[in-house]
Design a protein around this motif. Structure first.
Motif, PDB file in Angstrom:
ATOM      1  N   VAL A 184       0.732  -1.126   0.025  1.00 53.74           N
ATOM      2  CA  VAL A 184      -0.096  -0.070   0.133  1.00 53.74           C
ATOM      3  C   VAL A 184       0.964   1.375  -0.058  1.00 53.74           C
ATOM      4  CG1 VAL A 184      -1.847   1.302   1.523  1.00 53.74           C
ATOM      5  CG2 VAL A 184      -1.964  -1.148   0.932  1.00 53.74           C
ATOM      6  N   GLU A 185       1.962   1.190   0.713  1.00 58.61           N
ATOM      7  CA  GLU A 185       2.710   2.262   0.777  1.00 58.61           C
ATOM      8  C   GLU A 185       3.496   2.535  -0.721  1.00 58.61           C
ATOM      9  OE1 GLU A 185       5.078   5.519   2.358  1.00 58.61           O
ATOM     10  OE2 GLU A 185       3.108   4.783   2.730  1.00 58.61           O
ATOM     11  N   PHE A 186       4.045   1.277  -1.257  1.00 57.38           N
ATOM     12  CA  PHE A 186       4.549   1.554  -2.443  1.00 57.38           C
ATOM     13  C   PHE A 186       3.373   2.004  -3.385  1.00 57.38           C
ATOM     14  CE2 PHE A 186       5.068   0.024  -6.893  1.00 57.38           C
ATOM     15  CZ  PHE A 186       6.410   0.110  -7.063  1.00 57.38           C
ATOM     16  N   CYS A 187       2.232   1.880  -3.440  1.00 58.58           N
ATOM     17  CA  CYS A 187       1.211   2.483  -4.461  1.00 58.58           C
ATOM     18  C   CYS A 187       1.243   4.132  -4.029  1.00 58.58           C
ATOM     19  CB  CYS A 187       0.108   1.885  -4.185  1.00 58.58           C
ATOM     20  SG  CYS A 187      -0.073  -0.017  -4.860  1.00 58.58           S
ATOM     21  N   ARG A 188       1.194   4.350  -2.758  1.00 58.88           N
ATOM     22  CA  ARG A 188       1.205   5.745  -2.238  1.00 58.88           C
ATOM     23  C   ARG A 188       2.258   6.435  -2.924  1.00 58.88           C
ATOM     24  NH1 ARG A 188       2.815   9.537   0.610  1.00 58.88           N
ATOM     25  NH2 ARG A 188       4.511   8.285   1.489  1.00 58.88           N
ATOM     26  N   LYS A 189       3.452   6.221  -2.848  1.00 59.62           N
ATOM     27  CA  LYS A 189       4.585   6.948  -3.320  1.00 59.62           C
ATOM     28  C   LYS A 189       4.558   6.806  -4.807  1.00 59.62           C
ATOM     29  CE  LYS A 189       7.597   5.869   0.639  1.00 59.62           C
ATOM     30  NZ  LYS A 189       9.028   5.639   1.006  1.00 59.62           N
ATOM     31  N   LEU A 190       4.223   5.726  -5.440  1.00 59.36           N
ATOM     32  CA  LEU A 190       4.004   5.854  -7.018  1.00 59.36           C
ATOM     33  C   LEU A 190       3.195   6.951  -7.439  1.00 59.36           C
ATOM     34  CD1 LEU A 190       5.104   4.514  -9.358  1.00 59.36           C
ATOM     35  CD2 LEU A 190       3.346   2.516  -9.226  1.00 59.36           C
ATOM     36  N   SER A 191       1.966   6.703  -6.803  1.00 65.10           N
ATOM     37  CA  SER A 191       0.855   7.575  -7.272  1.00 65.10           C
ATOM     38  C   SER A 191       1.470   9.131  -7.191  1.00 65.10           C
ATOM     39  CB  SER A 191      -0.115   7.684  -6.043  1.00 65.10           C
ATOM     40  OG  SER A 191      -1.071   5.988  -6.331  1.00 65.10           O
ATOM     41  N   VAL A 192       1.896   9.470  -5.996  1.00 61.34           N
ATOM     42  CA  VAL A 192       2.672  10.751  -5.725  1.00 61.34           C
ATOM     43  C   VAL A 192       3.731  10.941  -7.023  1.00 61.34           C
ATOM     44  CG1 VAL A 192       4.371  12.241  -4.469  1.00 61.34           C
ATOM     45  CG2 VAL A 192       2.337  10.865  -3.451  1.00 61.34           C
ATOM     46  N   LYS A 193       4.496  10.203  -7.186  1.00 60.48           N
ATOM     47  CA  LYS A 193       5.418  10.239  -8.026  1.00 60.48           C
ATOM     48  C   LYS A 193       5.042  10.400  -9.581  1.00 60.48           C
ATOM     49  CE  LYS A 193       9.604   8.151 -10.143  1.00 60.48           C
ATOM     50  NZ  LYS A 193      10.055   7.135 -10.931  1.00 60.48           N
ATOM     51  N   GLU A 194       4.216   9.718 -10.021  1.00 59.26           N
ATOM     52  CA  GLU A 194       3.700   9.589 -11.456  1.00 59.26           C
ATOM     53  C   GLU A 194       2.516  10.461 -11.432  1.00 59.26           C
ATOM     54  OE1 GLU A 194       5.014   7.785 -13.803  1.00 59.26           O
ATOM     55  OE2 GLU A 194       6.614   7.132 -12.656  1.00 59.26           O
ATOM     56  N   GLY A 195       1.801  11.183 -10.537  1.00 64.71           N
ATOM     57  CA  GLY A 195       0.581  11.780 -10.744  1.00 64.71           C
ATOM     58  C   GLY A 195      -0.682  11.169 -11.041  1.00 64.71           C
ATOM     59  N   GLU A 196      -0.583   9.883 -10.788  1.00 64.81           N
ATOM     60  CA  GLU A 196      -1.672   8.922 -11.181  1.00 64.81           C
ATOM     61  C   GLU A 196      -2.179   8.277  -9.819  1.00 64.81           C
ATOM     62  OE1 GLU A 196      -3.315   8.706 -14.178  1.00 64.81           O
ATOM     63  OE2 GLU A 196      -1.602   9.558 -15.462  1.00 64.81           O
ATOM     64  N   THR A 197      -3.103   7.389  -9.954  1.00 66.10           N
ATOM     65  CA  THR A 197      -3.734   6.717  -8.673  1.00 66.10           C
ATOM     66  C   THR A 197      -3.525   5.352  -8.691  1.00 66.10           C
ATOM     67  OG1 THR A 197      -5.451   8.392  -8.231  1.00 66.10           O
ATOM     68  CG2 THR A 197      -5.586   6.197  -7.135  1.00 66.10           C
ATOM     69  N   TYR A 198      -2.597   4.881  -8.159  1.00 64.49           N
ATOM     70  CA  TYR A 198      -2.119   3.565  -8.235  1.00 64.49           C
ATOM     71  C   TYR A 198      -2.474   2.740  -6.611  1.00 64.49           C
ATOM     72  CZ  TYR A 198       0.782   4.361 -12.212  1.00 64.49           C
ATOM     73  OH  TYR A 198       1.322   4.615 -13.536  1.00 64.49           O
ATOM     74  N   ARG A 199      -3.231   1.518  -6.980  1.00 67.22           N
ATOM     75  CA  ARG A 199      -3.604   0.732  -5.654  1.00 67.22           C
ATOM     76  C   ARG A 199      -3.709  -0.628  -6.138  1.00 67.22           C
ATOM     77  NH1 ARG A 199      -8.671  -1.106  -6.616  1.00 67.22           N
ATOM     78  NH2 ARG A 199      -9.703   0.030  -8.715  1.00 67.22           N
ATOM     79  N   LEU A 200      -3.643  -1.241  -4.968  1.00 75.32           N
ATOM     80  CA  LEU A 200      -3.982  -2.801  -4.971  1.00 75.32           C
ATOM     81  C   LEU A 200      -5.486  -3.160  -5.496  1.00 75.32           C
ATOM     82  CD1 LEU A 200      -2.472  -3.880  -1.595  1.00 75.32           C
ATOM     83  CD2 LEU A 200      -1.441  -4.086  -3.748  1.00 75.32           C
ATOM     84  N   PRO A 201      -5.618  -4.085  -6.328  1.00 70.14           N
ATOM     85  CA  PRO A 201      -6.865  -4.360  -6.589  1.00 70.14           C
ATOM     86  C   PRO A 201      -7.625  -4.932  -5.447  1.00 70.14           C
ATOM     87  CG  PRO A 201      -5.261  -6.343  -7.205  1.00 70.14           C
ATOM     88  CD  PRO A 201      -4.585  -5.115  -6.676  1.00 70.14           C
TER      89      PRO A 201
END
Length: 156
Positions: A4-21
């Protein structure tokens, strides 16, 4: 928690919303339109062509996660939905949740102690790699056969 933390950081970096399914999203993607035990059918003899699991990994000394994409993909082009690594889902685990859940897009219980794991791993037998097989783990749990799949839910 780490996924979940990886998805949060990736979302900030990429400006998209990443999450677990969610668990339902994971199974929908795994099945790729099929209704059989595995996305490719019910023939256990061909599982080795689609998945890293006990028979072609652990039992032959390959006791590790394999590079993604070495086996056949499902009908939608997704690799390693069966075996290789258990995949974290965002849902809390409820053993009997599906007996009373909504039929369309269930989201799992609202609270819990365990998160859902799907897909089986290189360490597991064929039964645990089926499209419908469910398992669970504490959100902070780390182990050699756990991983995750990220989805992007941003709409442009």
């Amino acid at each position: 928690d780490d996924a979940v933390e990886f998805c949060r950081k990736l979302s900030v970096k990429e400006g998209e919303t990443y999450r677990l399914p969610t668990e339902a999203e994971w199974e929908y993607a795994c099945r790729a339109g099929s209704t059989t035990m595995y996305d490719f059918g019910d023939n256990l003899g061909t599982l080795k062509d689609h998945a890293w699991f006990e028979e072609n990994a652990r039992n032959v000394g390959e006791e590790y996660a394999h590079v993604v994409g070495q086996k056949r993909s499902n009908a939608w082009g997704l690799f390693d939905m069966h075996g290789n690594l258990w995949e974290w889902c965002s849902d809390w685990y409820g053993g009997d949740y599906y007996q009373s859940s909504p039929l369309v897009d269930p989201r799992g219980p609202s609270t819990g102690s365990y998160r859902v794991l799907r897909g089986g791993s290189w360490f597991n037998d064929a039964k645990r790699c089926r499209s419908a097989f469910r398992s669970e783990g504490r959100a902070g749990f780390r182990y050699f056969n756990l991983g995750f799949r990220v989805l992007c839910s941003s709409i442009k």
